[in-house]
Enzyme design. Structure first.
Site, PDB file in Angstrom:
ATOM      1  N   GLU A 183       0.824  -1.212   0.000  1.00  0.00           N
ATOM      2  CA  GLU A 183       0.000   0.000   0.000  1.00  0.00           C
ATOM      3  C   GLU A 183       0.861   1.267   0.000  1.00  0.00           C
ATOM      4  OE1 GLU A 183      -4.206  -1.008   2.037  1.00  0.00           O
ATOM      5  OE2 GLU A 183      -2.566  -0.829   3.464  1.00  0.00           O
ATOM      6  N   GLU A 259      -7.480  -6.805  -0.623  1.00  0.00           N
ATOM      7  CA  GLU A 259      -7.919  -6.760   0.776  1.00  0.00           C
ATOM      8  C   GLU A 259      -9.362  -6.281   0.781  1.00  0.00           C
ATOM      9  OE1 GLU A 259      -5.691  -4.505   3.585  1.00  0.00           O
ATOM     10  OE2 GLU A 259      -3.779  -5.479   3.134  1.00  0.00           O
TER      11      GLU A 259
END
Length: 611
Positions: A183, A259
């Site tokens: 991320e 996710e």
């Protein structure tokens, strides 16, 4: 719109699961057009995230079988650098850190693996996975090309590669893809740095497919377009809208929610997070109809044992937010590994899309046991564990002292009588101040508390006992959350110099000598309880203050009366039939020293305190 028959027909033609070494050795994973291909056939990845340090090794297979019983075909897992290299150059891949066996167990259970080695992982884990030893200097710039960061990062990845690179699919293992960083688009936008990390992953021996993950809104900042790119989002976000954003960045190629946040984590002093089921099912339906791959974060969270829970920092309020030890996450499987209504709802949905043989029988449930309330009748003062004396002009951080976690006692002896406001540049994270052995007050970082009034005679000692909580694991303060007393200590405008330091890492309790004598102040309390059958329990800590719990030598993590967690999970493998020992460190004095075991976690919820 994809129909159930269309999906079942496609699923029947998907590549087989990794049932054994012979199949895996011949398998080849590639990306072609909009598909993942396994042995030339489309593979729809349906994954769930679990973390090996958060699950006792004896329960790994049980949890993986439950993941598979949900209909999933892939395990997604982070790798925890600071767990494997707590001291520089000393690596641990044993016991609960045996990542080779974690991955092989997944393969034995017919699961593929998505590997997330970081080196930064976030994960509500202390410092996002970075070891304390190389962040002793807050000027080091993590997640950048700073050589002070890149050199240890590269060394770690090479060492990890020696352990597990051979488990990639082309070499007979179950690892389909290996993630680069984590991320990064939410943190920075230096793609040169991202490519340098990619090169480190390659140099570590990972020759297979690499990928990145980011939020769709920031994907341009962190994704390497030459790799496969996944996106992360929650069930309150509309999946269709998130993939519309993603398509503007990359119009072709496989699509995957890497996710899917169907739950959330908790901070001390807040209410337990809970996310409703219907939005999750809506997101799943849309992605299944589009045959988009997905990974649940988390399918089972488990527990951040010991000192491993992380923390956040709210930039708007400039507030530190330490994570609790439970990583229940309001997930498909609860902290004890029990299927939740969320699990059952998703499984029911999946049965409309997947063949019946994708749903093996759930393992037999473990037994939850109750323990009658019992007293902890022996105590030992915290001072019995004081480490070797270190002196310095100004207070030193834990990192400067070479201590990865735990507590530090700072001591200053006055040269003259003092009276006024004792102030600290910063306290990280919770301090108890005493003068000549008499408590003067506490300072809690969550409330920006840095000062209190004292009076001390000449020659009196000023003691500051600092308890550390998780290092910040997300945002621009990663790597800058050194622990202990930060900066100067003043009495009025006068800087107090000359400090003694006594470390309390709490790694070894064996030197403690317990007695039935009353102990004032921070102390360990010991008791025993009987268990007549195998099972797990939750130790009820209501009425206690703040500290840590050990059962049969296992550190179960932090507790704190501020909630929302009021019990600690004791997994069945860590209990034994017969007599068991519990030790509780409580930083606060209190008359009631008893515990009981129940079948469920005790949560603070909005409008409700569970009994």
């Amino acid at each position: 719109m994809t129909t159930r028959r269309d999906f079942l027909t496609a699923a029947a033609g998907l590549a087989l699961m990794p049932g054994g070494a012979a199949l895996a050795a011949d398998a080849r994973f590639t990306i072609q057009g909009d598909d993942f291909l396994l042995d030339g056939k489309p593979l729809h990845i349906m994954a769930g995230e679990m973390h090996y340090p958060r699950i006792p090794r004896e329960l790994w297979r049980d949890r993986l079988r439950k993941l598979k019983a949900l209909g999933l075909n892939t395990l997604c897992t982070y790798v925890f650098w600071n767990a494997h290299e707590r001291r520089k150059g000393i690596y641990d891949f044993s016991g609960n850190l045996d990542i080779v066996q974690w991955i092989r167990t997944a393969q034995e259970e017919g699961l593929w693996v998505l590997l997330r080695p970081g080196p930064y992982i976030c994960g509500e884990w202390d410092s996002g996975g970075y070891p304390a030893w190389f962040l002793d200097d807050p000027d080091i710039r993590p997640r950048s090309l700073d050589p002070r960061y890149m050199l240890p990062s590269g060394d770690w990845l090479k060492r990890l590669g020696q352990e597990i690179a051979h488990l990639e699919i082309d070499r007979g293992g179950p690892i389909l893809m290996t993630q680069v960083e984590n991320e990064y688009g939410s943190y920075g936008n230096d793609l040169a740095y991202m490519r340098a990390v990619k090169d480190q992953v390659r140099a570590a021996g990972f020759a297979g497919t690499l990928y990145t993950v980011d939020g769709a809104a920031v994907i341009e900042n962190g994704a390497l377009p030459e790799l496969f790119n996944g996106i992360n989002f929650g069930t309150y976000d509309k999946a269709e809208k998130e993939f519309e954003r993603f398509s503007r960045f990359k119009p072709t190629g496989p699509r995957m929610c890497t996710e899917l946040w169907g739950g959330w984590f908790d901070h001390f002093g807040e209410m337990h997070a809970s996310m409703p089921i219907p939005p999750l099912i809506d997101s799943l339906k849309w992605m299944l109809n589009q045959r988009i791959s997905l990974s649940f974060y988390m399918v089972h969270g488990g527990t951040s044992y010991g000192f491993d829970a992380g923390a956040n920092f709210d930039r708007n309020s400039q507030t530190y937010q330490p994570d609790i030890s439970s990583y229940d996450y309001d997930a498909m499987l609860d902290e004890a590994g029990r299927p939740t209504p969320k699990f059952e709802a998703a499984r029911t949905l999946f049965k409309n899309y997947l063949p019946a043989d994708r749903f093996p029988t759930l393992p037999e449930p473990e037994k939850a046991i109750e323990i009658k309330r019992f007293r902890l009748t022996q105590s030992a003062p915290l001072t019995q564990l004081l480490g070797k004396l270190v002196t310095a002009t100004a207070p030193q951080t834990l990192e400067q002292l070479g201590q990865p976690h735990g507590l530090v006692l700072y001591r200053h002896r006055t040269k003259s009588a003092l009276s006024g406001t004792l102030s600290f540049d910063e306290v990280r994270d919770y301090a108890q101040v005493s003068v000549a052995g008499i408590p003067a007050g506490t300072l809690d970082r969550r409330y920006h508390e840095t000062a209190l009034d004292i009076a001390a005679k000449k020659g009196a000692t000023i003691d500051v006992l600092v308890d550390t909580m998780g290092r910040i694991n997300y945002g621009d303060r990663i790597g800058k959350d050194q622990k202990g007393l930060i900066g100067n200590v003043k009495l009025g405008e006068t800087v107090l110099t000359g400090w003694d330091h006594y470390g309390l890492p709490l790694d070894d309790l064996s030197p403690l000598t317990f007695s039935k004598a009353h102990v004032d102040g921070p102390a360990f309390h010991r008791g025993t309880f009987e268990v007549t059958e195998a099972g797990y329990t939750f130790l009820d800590l209501r009425g206690w203050g703040k500290g840590y719990v050990w059962v049969n030598g296992h550190n179960l993590g932090r507790y704190w009366s501020v909630g929302p967690q009021h019990a600690v999970f004791v997994p069945a493998p860590w209990l034994k039939v017969g007599q068991n020992e519990v030790i509780v460190l409580d930083l606060h004095a209190g008359a009631e020293r008893s515990l009981a075991g129940g079948k469920n976690q005790i949560w603070d919820r909005p409008g409700l305190v569970e009994a």
